[in-house]
Write an enzyme that holds these catalytic residues in place. Structure first.
Site, PDB file in Angstrom:
ATOM      1  N   ASP A 196      12.577 -15.226   2.455  1.00 47.85           N
ATOM      2  CA  ASP A 196      12.681 -14.153   3.407  1.00 47.85           C
ATOM      3  C   ASP A 196      11.696 -14.472   4.527  1.00 47.85           C
ATOM      4  OD1 ASP A 196      13.112 -11.599   4.451  1.00 47.85           O
ATOM      5  OD2 ASP A 196      11.324 -10.869   3.451  1.00 47.85           O
TER       6      ASP A 196
ATOM      7  N   GLU B 293       5.285  -4.028  19.962  1.00 47.57           N
ATOM      8  CA  GLU B 293       4.873  -3.028  20.930  1.00 47.57           C
ATOM      9  C   GLU B 293       3.469  -2.559  20.639  1.00 47.57           C
ATOM     10  OE1 GLU B 293       7.810   0.114  21.375  1.00 47.57           O
ATOM     11  OE2 GLU B 293       8.061  -0.864  23.318  1.00 47.57           O
TER      12      GLU B 293
ATOM     13  N   GLY C  53      16.795 -10.966   8.020  1.00 50.85           N
ATOM     14  CA  GLY C  53      17.571  -9.948   8.699  1.00 50.85           C
ATOM     15  C   GLY C  53      17.279  -9.927  10.191  1.00 50.85           C
ATOM     16  N   ASP C  54      16.315 -10.735  10.587  1.00 49.43           N
ATOM     17  CA  ASP C  54      15.921 -10.734  11.993  1.00 49.43           C
ATOM     18  C   ASP C  54      16.979 -11.358  12.871  1.00 49.43           C
ATOM     19  OD1 ASP C  54      13.542  -9.489  12.422  1.00 49.43           O
ATOM     20  OD2 ASP C  54      12.414 -11.123  11.513  1.00 49.43           O
TER      21      ASP C  54
ATOM     22  N   ASN D 208      15.203  -5.635   0.390  1.00 46.19           N
ATOM     23  CA  ASN D 208      16.409  -6.361   0.778  1.00 46.19           C
ATOM     24  C   ASN D 208      16.457  -7.748   0.169  1.00 46.19           C
ATOM     25  OD1 ASN D 208      14.234  -7.153   2.226  1.00 46.19           O
ATOM     26  ND2 ASN D 208      15.311  -7.443   4.149  1.00 46.19           N
ATOM     27  N   ASP D 209      15.395  -8.150  -0.446  1.00 47.18           N
ATOM     28  CA  ASP D 209      15.388  -9.471  -1.079  1.00 47.18           C
ATOM     29  C   ASP D 209      15.708  -9.399  -2.558  1.00 47.18           C
ATOM     30  OD1 ASP D 209      14.434 -10.493   1.367  1.00 47.18           O
ATOM     31  OD2 ASP D 209      12.429  -9.845   0.818  1.00 47.18           O
TER      32      ASP D 209
END
Lengths: 1359, 370
Positions: A390, A489, A668-669, A848-849
């Site tokens: 990941d 940000e 997922g990026d 998610n992994d």
């Protein structure tokens, strides 16, 4: 009408506060039980489970065979002792595990929760909570069961939860209660609440819930947005009340924690196969000996009956042979020793402890040691070929740091010499009391530039402080906390903060900053939000002087196109800088501004309003509107943010790829980010021959792209191979070995340049019409990388394209899959497992992994910030990616080596031991007479020979750990499965059989004629048994001594101790004392003492040992001498050059200690492809949230009481957006409210909502108008020259209550304007502030207070 | 079934800890101990097979084994051994009639005499063995067919022998003592040796029948029930083994110490052989005083009382005379094996040395290929 206990629950009915009613359904209570046994059931259940193991059943079967006297060739205890030992060890382990489960169950079940019983809050244990109870939860408490949120102390019945335990996501989520219940508020009302919920039966879907609440003859739809699930933690919410819907085992958490799939290693599978083969072998031996028995009984035995008649049931030789077969099965069963499986487990357990104990895998920051959660996979760690990683939180820390910037053509933040002395960190505090002490920056020229008041620099940081969607929280003066949706940000705003442009607070219409110590309030006119297509965001603000300015930040590729032509020169310089930054793997943003005139703004805001109002193509029209104004901008500069890699990631990846492990990043990026990280962690380098990007949207195009990539690879590698033949051999190797190491890199570079790898000049073979055959793909030389997008991957994973994808991807050195879903991650892993027969390892840290971790052979969880789901699903966990190299190259390698050596030796020693019986069969009439004493047979495996081999299996090392990190190639034997495979197995077996031949025939030959010095012959059975046994023990001890490469004290103790044990036990068993007690059992009396005093016996033993060992020794010596393995060489070198050794492979070791900052290792000077890794990680839609004011925290209780009114305009907008266009990223994490609320929720009628009452209904239709109103409001600032009554306030910076006071006063002055004579309170004003846009809808009149407030704040800002 | 992977500690997660017991002082470091054991850094000896260690080892083994082998071979060759087969397979053999006409029921023993010549005199103590071939004393059913308790003088085992003795456990309702197949098949030929001197007179050579059994067997393992006094009484109520001509307490009526279970011929027989061809010590011929050889060279007669049938299963019976040395009886195998193994080792050492020098890859590649 309801069945008492419907086996499959079809629907669930729960009535609040009505235990009797709910009890009818016998729902599970909230008591969980994960333990398997209790004291009474332990023995039977555990034994039953254990006998389900084939091996145990087999031994039980043998035991039963032994009870038949005609068959029994061994005493019953030879089997039962080891079996009992094995069973009890396992039982103890199971009991311990279960004990801990009991303990943890108790701990959970006894947690306290506050239950509303009969109108009062009572403390109850979790286990006593029933379905239908109403529970009060307080901040930071765990949710005890799956609850329906009834009401909360926050406005609108909102509450915030963290679901890290459930899905691993750490960002907070919002849950909202149904409006009717949220107004119930306090416990008195709740106590009388008797709504009934009808909903779906328990299931494991975390993101879905559907049900209906029936209350007061009305139906309310319930969704997942109303649910608080067990395992969540309540955050930022004072308290809330919930109705228990599912309890205990029915909760989604428990339904989700299914039995984990039991993973087996390839050695396990091989071992099972081999054991089956051995069984086959055993049967063969049995048959041979049974045939022999038949022949013997017919030819000799039948004649010999005068001295030895057949046993009664035996009346012919065939029957005798049949019995003899089983007798031999019993005798020869020791080829598959029962202790094999236990020993393997013990060894693995030992290795697991070593992993847990490893200090070098301990992370002191997070105080976590590595943990082997599964103890059965260790040796597979030494065989990994593919790593699926990941990105976020695994490779990177998910911490962004402002690293460099370019302002007006001047670059800052360059650190002069990365290897030089650590530059001093700037201290901002004397200059700026509001500075964030954690901020690091090293270049003081920038600070100087700020201090001297360079206007560009100031504007640069002003932009950073204004153009963002960060929320601030100021708990006490000067203690600012930024809540940024994307870490980028946050980093930028923090940088601005430290350089004197402090973002203090925002309201929907203003942004308050402190610029160089001076408070300034800007009117926020518009936020032009970010999305994936725009790749930029802008704000339009009016500064206190009244000038309107657009500030824009975005990806350089899009921003540089939209600049004013006059910027050309600056643009060139800046894009040079951007290239540099990108080459360093930094995430860049370009910054620009544009001055807007009033007219400009007015006309644009009109068009924007239209676009916003549009019902169809709203997205497109908005984008067009944005596009329209984001033109003609003036470039300010660029920022470079370092997506901080975890410590040592590039080095780890370099080392792992040297070890021939292929690393795939599945993230997922988005593509840019992923590629950027690929570069910064050196998976991708500019030296790479080519990086293919697959981003097709259709099956056809993906197939095309994949084929194209392959053809290109073959083409290029042919070109390279051609080059090689011209005498440039080995540069590829040079390139390869030095990959990631600075020294080598330059060499590699040079080589690369010489050779050129020219992409345009390969001898152009006609592109093959069919996809290149796979054999070609195996011989691809050159370094390629593949980047594939999620949507393309979906096609690539289709059945007919799999093979194509695998062959392309596996030819690449690095593969990056971006925008992949968790399911796709698992699919990719499965794909490789299926096509490559390679051992895969998945490493990740988030929920998610989990799927990937579970489907890979080995799952590794990073116990980082992102919850512990991944860790829970994993087999190994630690907190830093870099520990992976130690786990694999050191622990994995050792484990594999040890396990292989263990297995080889284990099979060897048992064949050597058992096969002697086979040879003896030919001399004892195939009667299944054993060669050894029965005690020796019993103890051989569990006492005499178990410890040395266990010690070797646990402690052996061929090369020390540093060496295996220095020479990653040492890892290769494991991947190729060289140390223990079928061939090695046969060699061991052959050696074992050879040994058994020697051990039988040498004593046989010697002793048949030998006599003692007293003339008594030594050829008796007992002497023979003792001699053979002694010889056997000595031979296998010498053999283990040869096999052991690492003699620790423990090995010495084990080897010598076992030998000593053997003699001691033998002499004890042959002693007179035991014989006197059990004359029948210990008939070997005095044998050991006499036999072992005979020189002939010792000569025999020495002879047998020499004959057994000398060939082995010669063979091994030849192997080491002529074909030394890398490990042999390393060992040898270590021995020989221990002192004069130069440090080999500098780079790796330095890598550890070196900083992990980007400055190390500027990537290739050849400024490869232009990359743009722009720094936005968040989803769109956030700007809208801000302008709506919904996500602003109410930090004052006083305000909170009023803020319970519904205004769902933004929610609806979001919802509509979702419905019309669903970007994959906008899947609702940031949309914290249910979409169904507004429809069903009637307006509340309390004092403050007179206005709201009249406005609630039209909202949905008139959002567009609202926007229009908003624009109008701000469009006429000049008209609003009302003096601020509270102008004497010294601190206009918005601490919320303070603003409240101010604005309230302001509103009161305007009281007459508003209809309905509403009571003016702080809360109303707050409400007005936050909901102003919605309110503005109703009438122009109503809009005016808000308008005034905005204006007033703007005015305040002036002062 | 409840999930097994779930447990409460895990549900707690890492942040709750801080929330629940915050301020409980510094968090205890979970850092593993820095011990050599846990860090796998135990000091260790790491032997490797190098030319420097292996080749000398081969030479040393060779150099040790060859002399030992030569010594063994020489001393084995110095041992004199004489063997005569008296089974009576050949018609010409004097024992042929006995072997032919053997019957279990015969009441009269069948005598026969075998003449042989010793070419060389036998010095010092000479041991007389009987050897049997193709006799499976190591058969599983045979080996286990005994009752060691009974043989140890246990009274209850005497009257109630172990089941292992079947089918030789009881006879005509009485327990057999000693029970079992081993005892039942006791070798019961009697051998007598005569030296025929130059005048043709037969001089009986004194044979010592004690001291032929292992000490522990004689003194610990085998004991008569109720000590050695009045064996007839002690064995009352038992039956003789079916093949025996006389009961156990009449094995040596003249010597109480050598009677019953402690009869040495019996003990020797009860020690089963490992292989189907074996020899057992029968008698010892004591060394004579002075320089006269124990058995001078010349003519001898072996008088046999032929009781023990072996022809039915193709067995052979032998009488063996042998002297012994420090390492026991004649055993050419050991010496030859030692010489062979030693030579092979030496040879291997030389071959490996050559190979090592010719193909050595290590010396010229100082660097490790990576």
């Amino acid at each position: 009408m309801f069945r008492k206990k419907p086996p499959p629950e079809e629907e669930r009915r729960v009535r609040a506060n009505d235990r009797e009613y709910n009890e009818k359904f016998q729902y599970a209570s909230n008591c969980i039980m994960t333990s398997k046994y209790n004291i009474i059931t332990f023995l039977p259940v555990n034994l039953f489970e254990q006998f389900q193991e084939v091996a145990n059943t087999y031994f039980l079967f043998l035991l039963i065979l032994q009870l038949i006297p005609q068959i029994s060739s061994l005493s019953w205890f030879t089997t039962i002792v080891p079996l009992a030992l094995v069973l009890s060890i396992t039982a103890v382990k199971d009991a311990t595990d279960d004990y801990f489960r009991h303990k943890s169950d108790n701990q959970v079940n006894n947690r306290q929760s506050q239950v509303l019983i009969n109108g009062s809050i009572q403390s109850e244990k979790w286990m006593n909570v029933r379905v239908g109870d109403i529970i009060k939860l307080e901040n930071n408490q765990f949710v005890a069961a799956d609850l329906l949120l009834l009401s909360s102390t926050e406005p609108h019945g909102l509450c915030y939860i963290e679901t890290a335990e459930l899905d691993g996501e750490t960002n907070m989520k919002v849950r909202q209660s149904v409006s009717v219940t949220s107004e119930l508020g306090n416990q008195n009302n709740l106590a009388s609440f008797d709504g009934e919920v009808v909903c779906e039966p328990p299931n494991n879907k975390l993101d879905r819930f559907c049900g209906t609440l029936y209350w007061r003859d009305k139906k309310y739809t319930l969704t997942n947005q109303n649910m608080l699930l067990r395992g969540c933690v309540l955050r930022n919410t004072e308290a809330c009340y919930g109705l228990v819907i599912f309890a205990g085992p029915d909760t989604k958490l428990m339904q989700n924690s299914g039995r984990t799939k039991f993973k087996r290693t390839s050695i396990d599978r091989l071992m099972n196969t081999l054991v089956l083969w051995i069984f086959g072998f055993l049967v063969c031996m049995g048959v041979i000996l049974a045939v022999g028995n038949a022949v013997w009984e017919r030819e000799v035995g039948s004649l010999f009956q005068s001295y030895l008649p057949w046993d009664p049931p035996v009346d012919n030789f065939l029957f005798s042979a049949f019995l003899s077969f089983w007798s031999y099965v019993i005798i020869l069963n020791t080829v598959v020793p029962i202790s094999l499986y236990v020993s393997v487990e013990v060894i693995r357990l030992g290795h697991s402890y070593f992993i847990n104990w490893d200090q070098q895998m301990f992370c002191s920051q997070c105080n976590t040691a590595a943990e082997a959660r599964t103890t059965t996979l260790n040796e597979e760690l030494g065989q990994v070929e593919y790593i699926f990683s990941d990105k976020t939180g695994t490779l990177t820390q998910n911490i962004m740091s402002f690293n460099k910037c370019s302002i007006n053509g001047q670059t800052y933040g360059e650190v002069a010499d990365p290897l030089g002395p650590q530059p001093k960190r700037l201290d901002f505090t004397p200059f700026n009391p509001l500075a964030d002490p954690d901020f690091c920056f090293y270049d003081d020229t920038l600070l100087e530039s700020v201090k001297v008041g360079d206007s560009h620099t100031h504007e640069f940081f002003r932009l950073l402080s204004l153009c963002h969607t960060v929320m601030s929280e100021e708990k006490s003066e000067g203690e600012l906390v930024y809540k940024a949706q994307s870490p980028d940000e946050g980093a930028l705003v923090t940088a601005a903060r430290n350089f004197g442009f402090v973002f203090r607070s925002r309201t929907p219409g203003t942004i308050t900053t402190t610029e160089m110590g001076r408070p300034v309030t800007y009117t926020l006119l518009a936020i032009l939000d970010f999305n994936n297509i725009r790749k930029r965001m802008s704000v339009i603000v009016r500064n206190p002087e009244g000038r309107i300015r657009l500030y824009c930040k975005g990806a350089d590729t899009v921003l540089l196109e939209r600049l004013n032509p006059s910027n050309q020169e600056l643009m060139n310089i800046t894009s040079d800088h951007l290239n540099e930054y990108a080459a360093d793997g930094l995430r860049t943003l370009a910054l620009a501004y544009r001055d807007l005139s009033e007219d400009n703004w007015e006309s644009w805001s009109e068009s924007h309003r239209c676009a916003d109002k549009a019902t169809n193509c709203r997205e497109d029209r908005l984008a067009a509107a944005y596009e329209e104004i984001e033109q003609d901008m003036m470039l300010l500069g660029a920022t470079a943010i370092e997506d901080k890699l975890q410590e040592g990631v590039p080095e780890t990846i370099a080392v792992l790829s040297l070890a021939n492990i292929k690393i795939w990043v599945l993230t997922g990026d988005k593509q840019e980010t992923a590629v950027n990280i690929g570069y910064s962690c050196k998976m991708l380098t500019d030296d790479m021959t080519e990086v293919f990007i697959i981003s097709g949207h259709t099956v056809q195009s993906v197939r095309q792209e994949l084929r194209g990539a392959r053809e290109r690879m073959i083409e290029l590698s042919k070109a390279r191979d051609g080059g090689k033949q011209e005498g440039m051999e080995g540069w590829g190797e040079a390139c390869f070995t030095s990959y990631g190491l600075r020294e080598g890199q330059e060499g590699g570079d040079a080589g690369g340049k010489q050779l050129g790898c020219p992409p345009s000049s390969p001898p152009p073979p006609p592109p093959p019409p069919t996809p290149p055959p796979s054999y070609l793909m195996d011989s691809i030389s050159g370094e390629f990388a593949l980047v594939i997008n999620g949507h393309s991957l979906a096609h690539a994973l289709e059945a007919d394209m799999e093979a194509e994808f695998v062959s392309t991807a596996c030819a690449c050195k690095a593969v990056i899959c971006c925008r992949v879903t968790p399911l796709q991650k698992a699919q990719v892993v499965e794909l490789i497992k299926k096509h490559k027969k390679a051992v895969t390892l998945a490493i990740g840290d988030g929920a998610n992994d989990v799927s990937m971790i579970k489907s890979a052979h080995i799952g590794v969880g990073i116990s980082g910030q992102e919850g512990i789901q991944a860790v829970l699903a994993s087999d190994y966990s630690f907190s830093q990616f870099r520990f992976l190299q130690r786990l694999l190259l050191v622990h994995g390698r050792w484990s594999y080596l040890r396990m292989c050596r263990f297995l080889c030796y284990f099979f060897y020693k048992n064949f050597a031991f058992t096969m002697v019986h086979f040879w003896f069969g030919f001399f004892c009439g195939f009667s299944a007479q054993t060669v050894y004493d029965q005690y020796f047979i019993t103890l051989y495996n569990i006492v005499y020979t178990s410890l040395p081999v266990l010690a070797m299996g646990i402690f052996d090392q061929d090369v020390p750990d540093q060496r295996s990190l220095e020479y990653p190639k040492l890892y290769e034997p494991g991947q190729l499965n060289l140390l223990f495979n079928k061939r090695e197995f046969f060699i061991c077996i052959a050696q074992g059989i050879y040994t058994s031949v020697v051990l039988f025939f040498v004593p046989c030959a010697v002793l048949s004629d030998a006599t003692q010095s007293t003339g008594v012959p030594l050829a008796d059975y007992q002497t023979f048994a003792v001699t053979t046994a002694t010889a056997l023990v000595i031979v296998v001890s010498v053999q283990i001594a040869l096999d052991t490469g690492f003699w620790t004290v423990i090995n010495h103790i084990c080897v010598w101790g076992s030998l000593g044990c053997f003699f001691a036990i033998m002499i004890a068993l042959h002693s007179q004392t035991l014989f006197r007690i059990f004359p029948n059992q210990f008939s070997f009396i005095g044998r050991a003492q006499i036999t072992l005093l005979q020189p002939v016996v010792w000569l025999t033993i020495a002879l047998a040992t020499a004959i057994c060992i000398v060939p082995v020794l010669a063979f091994r010596f030849l192997k080491v001498d002529l074909k030394p393995q890398l490990s042999d060489t390393v060992r040898y070198t270590q021995l020989v050059h221990q002192k004069k050794r130069k440090p080999v492979s500098r780079g790796v070791e330095r890598g550890w200690r070196g900083t992990n900052s980007v400055s190390e290792g500027r990537l290739g000077a050849r400024g490869g492809s232009r990359r743009s890794g722009y720094a936005f990680a968040h989803q769109e839609g956030f700007g809208e949230l801000i302008t709506s004011g919904k996500n602003m925290r109410l930090s004052s209780l006083a305000l909170a009481t009023f803020a319970s009114r519904h205004s769902s305009s933004w929610i609806d907008t979001l919802r509509r957006k979702k419905h019309t266009h669903t970007p994959p990223s906008a899947s609702g994490e940031s949309s914290p409210a249910p979409s169904s609320v507004s429809g069903s929720a009637p307006p509340l009628s309390n004092s403050s909502s007179v206005l709201g009452g009249s406005q609630d209904t039209p909202i949905e239709e008139e959002t567009g108008t609202a926007t229009a109103q908003k624009s109008q409001t701000v469009l006429t600032p000049s008209a609003q020259t009302r003096p601020a009554p509270a102008s004497d306030s010294e601190d206009p910076v918005s601490q919320t209550p303070c603003v409240g006071v101010l604005t309230a006063t302001a509103v009161r002055a305007h009281g007459g304007d508003s209809p309905g004579g509403w009571t003016i309170t702080l809360g109303t004003v707050q409400e007005a502030l936050f909901g102003w846009r919605a309110r503005a809808v109703t009438s122009n009149n109503q809009a005016s207070p808000a308008k005034d407030i905005n204006q007033m704040e703007a005015n305040l800002g002036h002062e | 079934m409840m999930a097994s992977s779930y447990n409460a500690k895990e549900e707690d997660g890492h942040h709750s800890g801080a929330a629940n017991h915050g301020g409980a002082g510094a968090v205890k470091s979970k850092k593993p101990d820095n011990t050599a054991f846990k860090q796998q850094r135990l000091p260790a000896w790491q032997p490797i097979l190098t030319a420097g260690t292996v080749l000398p080892a081969f030479f040393v083994i060779g150099l040790i084994f060859i002399p030992i082998g030569i010594g063994l071979y020489v001393s084995s060759n110095n041992i004199k051994e004489f063997e005569v087969d008296y089974t009576g397979v050949d018609i010409s053999s004097p024992c042929h009639p006995c072997a032919k006409n053997f019957s279990w029921n015969a009441t009269t023993p069948c005598p026969c005499s075998v003449h042989f010549t010793l070419e060389q005199p036998f010095e010092s103590n000479v041991f007389m063995y009987y050897g049997l071939s193709n006799f499976y004393q190591n058969h599983r059913r045979y080996v286990k067919s005994r009752d060691d308790s009974q043989l140890n003088g246990d009274r209850s085992a005497l009257t109630n022998p172990s089941k292992e003795c079947e089918p030789y456990r009881t006879s005509e309702g009485l327990p057999i003592a000693p029970c079992g197949a081993i005892a039942n098949s006791l070798f019961n030929d009697t051998l007598k040796l005569y030296y025929i001197d130059s005048n043709g007179t037969r001089n009986e050579i004194p044979l010592v029948k004690k001291g032929i059994a292992w000490w522990t067997d004689k003194h610990v393992k085998f004991r008569n029930p109720g000590g050695n006094d009045n064996l007839t009484l002690a064995f009352k109520g038992t039956s003789k083994p079916v093949n025996w001509r006389k009961p156990v307490y009449e094995l040596d009526p003249n010597d109480d110490d050598n009677n019953g279970f402690t009869n040495e011929d019996f003990i020797v027989w009860m020690r089963t052989a490992a292989l189907p061809t074996f020899r057992k010590l029968y008698r010892i011929i004591q060394k004579k005083s002075g320089s006269t050889p124990t058995l001078p060279s010349g003519q001898y007669v072996l008088d046999i009382t032929y009781n023990y049938p072996v022809l039915s299963f193709d067995g052979r019976k032998r009488m063996i005379l042998s002297t012994i040395s420090w390492m026991g009886g004649k055993n050419p195998f050991l010496g030859i094996a030692y010489i062979t193994v030693g030579s092979i080792c030496f040879f291997l050492g030389v071959v490996l040395l050559i190979i090592h020098h010719k193909y050595d890859t290590r010396n010229n590649s100082a660097d490790i290929p990576n």
